[in-house]
Write an enzyme that holds these catalytic residues in place. Structure first.
Site, PDB file in Angstrom:
ATOM      1  N   CYS A  77       0.948  -1.427  -0.012  1.00  0.00           N
ATOM      2  CA  CYS A  77       0.148  -0.143  -0.099  1.00  0.00           C
ATOM      3  C   CYS A  77       0.776   1.070   0.135  1.00  0.00           C
ATOM      4  CB  CYS A  77      -0.914   0.026   1.159  1.00  0.00           C
ATOM      5  SG  CYS A  77      -2.012   1.548   1.351  1.00  0.00           S
ATOM      6  N   CYS A  83      -0.528   6.309   7.311  1.00  0.00           N
ATOM      7  CA  CYS A  83      -1.943   6.232   7.898  1.00  0.00           C
ATOM      8  C   CYS A  83      -2.392   5.438   9.203  1.00  0.00           C
ATOM      9  CB  CYS A  83      -3.079   5.693   6.774  1.00  0.00           C
ATOM     10  SG  CYS A  83      -3.417   4.029   7.047  1.00  0.00           S
ATOM     11  N   CYS A  86      -2.860  -1.213   8.909  1.00  0.00           N
ATOM     12  CA  CYS A  86      -2.014  -2.198   8.516  1.00  0.00           C
ATOM     13  C   CYS A  86      -0.588  -1.931   8.754  1.00  0.00           C
ATOM     14  CB  CYS A  86      -2.076  -2.135   6.889  1.00  0.00           C
ATOM     15  SG  CYS A  86      -3.889  -2.334   6.578  1.00  0.00           S
ATOM     16  N   CYS A 178      -7.407   1.935  -0.650  1.00  0.00           N
ATOM     17  CA  CYS A 178      -7.509   1.208   0.751  1.00  0.00           C
ATOM     18  C   CYS A 178      -7.580  -0.336   0.225  1.00  0.00           C
ATOM     19  CB  CYS A 178      -8.515   1.651   1.649  1.00  0.00           C
ATOM     20  SG  CYS A 178      -8.298   0.885   3.188  1.00  0.00           S
ATOM     21  N   GLN A 301     -18.987  -8.031  13.557  1.00  0.00           N
ATOM     22  CA  GLN A 301     -17.552  -8.283  13.255  1.00  0.00           C
ATOM     23  C   GLN A 301     -17.196  -8.092  12.198  1.00  0.00           C
ATOM     24  OE1 GLN A 301     -15.158  -9.150  15.230  1.00  0.00           O
ATOM     25  NE2 GLN A 301     -15.998 -10.586  17.000  1.00  0.00           N
ATOM     26  N   GLU A 351     -26.200  -7.862  27.258  1.00  0.00           N
ATOM     27  CA  GLU A 351     -25.494  -6.587  26.585  1.00  0.00           C
ATOM     28  C   GLU A 351     -26.013  -5.386  27.130  1.00  0.00           C
ATOM     29  OE1 GLU A 351     -23.266  -4.373  24.386  1.00  0.00           O
ATOM     30  OE2 GLU A 351     -23.179  -6.444  24.204  1.00  0.00           O
ATOM     31  N   CYS A 427     -10.598 -10.344  22.800  1.00  0.00           N
ATOM     32  CA  CYS A 427      -9.878  -9.542  21.586  1.00  0.00           C
ATOM     33  C   CYS A 427      -8.427  -9.035  22.434  1.00  0.00           C
ATOM     34  CB  CYS A 427     -10.669  -8.440  20.995  1.00  0.00           C
ATOM     35  SG  CYS A 427     -11.193  -7.219  22.106  1.00  0.00           S
TER      36      CYS A 427
END
Length: 469
Positions: A77, A83, A86, A178, A301, A351, A427
């Site tokens: 990229c 940016c 990634c 992108c 997700q 939740e 996560c």
């Protein structure tokens, strides 16, 4: 006024980068001091400029490369390194997976301090590019310029539609292409930018809080459905109608076209009305024949294909035989709850976001699922003796908390209720490890399965199966 006495650190020459560690940074050492360095790879030999010095560690940036690591590959990229997304494009995917697995192992061993089984190999993502189903772009009238652009002395178009520069809320990098979201994401962004320029629509000023165009959200789905949301600072019906008509004509594949007027100081719109201009007010993702409705404010997700693998493994570790009562904590839009409902007697989902629970109930309804019940509220308050008395003690608990992990009250309630199995999806392996140590009073860790949801980044998901002692 600049501090004349601000300490300047010397350049450290020819330092070998040793390994990748937390937050995607690499580690080096100098005179028994640990140094954390971004944007390098294990095996690089570099000169380092120290940017921060603490008692036990330093932070630095690489200012000169003497030798490049064998692990390096050419980033694909043109925006890499600027940016902020990634950040691992410069190392090959197998190496990324190796360090993600190591990150999980280091966290669970160092923080968790519990007996661990042999880890299952990390499950990589089949797609390493164009894997996201949602991107948010920001408009700005003062785009970020690279050092090369500034030094060139040329005049540049300062209107930008792209991503925030790391650490700079007021600077947006104009994105040409992108590699995160599949077509027609790039084409839509570029067309919106070109139309705005051609028609004199003011890009937002993030400092002065003025201008018209604020934000563009594009959501793609594995069903082929496509959502676009345009966010503006003030009402201008004529300008909005012309822009949205142009988008609808240019991209007939858009199935859900929205706009939102946001006069607030930030881009969040969970508390604002989102107007559906054309098409349906939602799109659908699909998983094993189940449809999940995704609205403008819905959570889903962002790597849908890998989310399926994550949920499949979660269900596998839960080892359901059809008779279990399952509690799904931090259920979000009920994706996991509805996904496992066919394999168990009943699912109770909890939740804290009310709109997510509305989505969860709709997702049960449109799939004909009748054995789910959902509650909205603070987890530590809802997961109460009264709830357990009403529905019964769970046989299995599935928990997928936010990055901060579970509140200690929730952990203590799980220890009290003592389900046979807990499947903990995380996560953030660091907070997961902390919770595992607390749960180890009554549970053994019997499976550990890392999953990569976000190629080219340091982020990693991890599933742990806890079995009652």
């Amino acid at each position: 006024m600049r501090n004349k006495h601000k300490k300047k650190f010397p350049i450290l020459e020819r330092i070998r980068i040793e390994e990748m560690v937390a937050e995607g940074k690499c580690l080096a050492r100098y005179e028994n001091m640990v140094i954390f360095v971004p944007g390098v790879a294990p095996g690089d030999i570099v000169d380092l400029r120290i940017t921060r010095k603490k008692k036990s560690f330093m932070e630095a940036e690489a200012v000169n490369f003497h030798e490049l690591s064998d692990l390096r590959i050419e980033p694909f990229c043109e925006h890499f390194g600027i940016c902020g997304g990634c950040k691992w494009q410069h190392i090959d995917y197998d190496t990324q997976l190796h360090y993600k697995q190591k990150q999980v192992k280091d966290n669970l061993e160092r923080i968790g301090k519990v007996a661990l089984p042999e880890f299952d190999p990390i499950l990589g993502s089949a797609k390493t590019r164009y894997y996201r189903n949602k991107l948010e772009y920001t408009f700005s009238n003062t785009s970020w310029l690279t050092k090369e652009q500034i030094q060139s002395g040329e005049e540049f178009d300062r209107d930008a539609l792209g991503f925030h520069i790391p650490g700079r809320f007021d600077k947006i990098l104009d994105i040409k292409h992108c590699y995160l979201q599949p077509d027609p994401s790039n084409a839509i962004r570029l067309e919106v930018r070109a139309y705005a320029k051609a028609n004199g629509l003011p890009f937002y000023d993030l400092i002065r809080l003025e201008g018209y165009l604020r934000n563009l959200i594009i959501r793609t789905a594995n069903t082929g459905e496509l959502m676009v949301i345009v966010q503006v600072y003030y009402e201008d019906q004529e300008a909005m109608q012309k822009l949205l008509d142009h988008l609808a004509t240019t991209f007939p594949e858009i199935t859900s076209l929205h706009y939102v007027v946001n006069p607030k100081g930030n881009e969040t719109f969970h508390d604002l009305d989102v107007i559906c201009y054309k098409g349906l007010p939602y799109i659908h993702e699909e998983m094993e024949g189940l449809k999940f409705r995704v609205g403008p404010k819905s959570f889903y997700q962002t790597n849908a294909d890998q989310a399926y693998e994550l949920y499949r493994l979660t269900r596998e570790l839960a080892n359901l035989n059809g008779d279990e009562l399952v509690y799904d904590l931090y259920t979000g839009a009920g994706t996991i709850a509805n996904f496992v409902a066919r394999q168990c007697r009943e699912v109770i989902g909890i939740e804290y976001v009310p709109s997510a629970i509305e989505d969860a109930r709709i997702n049960s309804q449109i799939n004909g699922i009748t054995n789910t019940t959902f509650y909205a509220g603070d987890m530590k308050d809802i997961l109460s003796d009264e709830l357990i008395e009403r529905h019964g003690r769970p046989d299995v608990v599935i928990t997928d908390p936010p990055r901060a992990g579970m509140h200690q009250d929730v952990v203590e309630k799980l220890l009290q209720v003592h389900p046979n199995r807990i499947v903990y999806v995380s996560c953030n392996p660091a907070t997961q490890a902390r919770d595992l140590e607390l749960l180890s009073a009554k549970y053994d860790v019997t499976r550990v399965q890392p999953v990569d949801m976000f190629p080219q980044t340091h982020h990693v998901e991890n599933i742990v199966l806890l079995t009652a002692k």
